[in-house]
Enzyme design. Structure first.
Site, mmCIF file in Angstrom:
data_model
loop_
_atom_site.group_PDB
_atom_site.id
_atom_site.type_symbol
_atom_site.label_atom_id
_atom_site.label_comp_id
_atom_site.label_asym_id
_atom_site.label_seq_id
_atom_site.Cartn_x
_atom_site.Cartn_y
_atom_site.Cartn_z
ATOM 1 C CG HIS A 56 -1.988 -1.005 1.194
ATOM 2 N ND1 HIS A 56 -3.109 -0.917 1.988
ATOM 3 C CD2 HIS A 56 -2.138 -2.142 0.460
ATOM 4 C CE1 HIS A 56 -3.904 -1.944 1.760
ATOM 5 N NE2 HIS A 56 -3.339 -2.710 0.834
ATOM 6 C CD GLU A 58 -1.621 4.876 3.308
ATOM 7 O OE1 GLU A 58 -2.714 5.456 3.457
ATOM 8 O OE2 GLU A 58 -1.510 3.857 2.588
ATOM 9 C CB CYS A 86 -6.405 0.336 4.946
ATOM 10 S SG CYS A 86 -4.766 -0.425 4.920
ATOM 11 C CB CYS A 89 -1.830 1.955 5.916
ATOM 12 S SG CYS A 89 -1.511 1.159 4.326
#
Length: 159
Positions: A56, A58, A86, A89
């Site tokens: 992801h 991040e 999310c 993250c």
């Protein structure tokens, strides 16, 4: 107070989200890590291009920043991300310990385009055996022995 500096950095994170989306790397998410006025880490969603569900934006930005700075904590940094993090993250962000996180789109905005993480938040409250992916305790003596050895280790670095 949020000003032009913060808006400038957020626009960079959003542009990374567009870059990743248009290149087919993954979903429309981008993030940067900033220390002072310097971008020290950049990331965009690369789940598809890396075949990695943890890639992801991040997480990728945190990884790059930590490598660049030679540290596993980002205490003097800020994170700008194109969307509210999310659960995964958010966990990575807390482990990295930045000063603050700015986000543009909300988790509800993400859910509206089929990136809905609400089931994960709900699963956290479900007993282990009843989860959609059951978590099954399997304690072995060797595992606790390693923990005991860690506790006694004199040259450990806490994080």
């Amino acid at each position: 107070m949020v000003g032009e500096r913060e808006n400038h950095f957020m626009r960079i994170a959003v542009e990374l989200s567009r870059k990743g989306m248009e290149s087919g790397d993954g979903g429309p998410f981008g993030a940067i890590v900033v220390r002072g006025d310097e971008i020290v880490g950049r990331g965009w969603n690369q789940v598809l291009s890396n075949n990695d569900p943890t890639a992801h934006a991040e997480v990728m930005a945190i990884r790059e920043a930590c490598t660049h700075l030679g540290t596993f904590q980002l205490a003097d940094c800020e994170i700008y991300t194109s969307c509210e993090p999310c659960p995964m993250c958010l966990g990575a962000i807390y482990w990295a310990r930045p000063q603050r996180v700015y986000f543009a789109n909300t988790k509800d905005d993400a859910a509206a385009i089929d990136f809905d993480d609400s089931f994960i938040y709900e699963e956290l409250q479900v007993p282990h055996a009843d989860k959609k992916i059951p978590l099954i305790a399997l304690p072995v003596k060797e595992a606790i022995d390693v923990f005991k050895d860690w506790q006694k280790k004199g040259d450990k670095t806490l994080y």
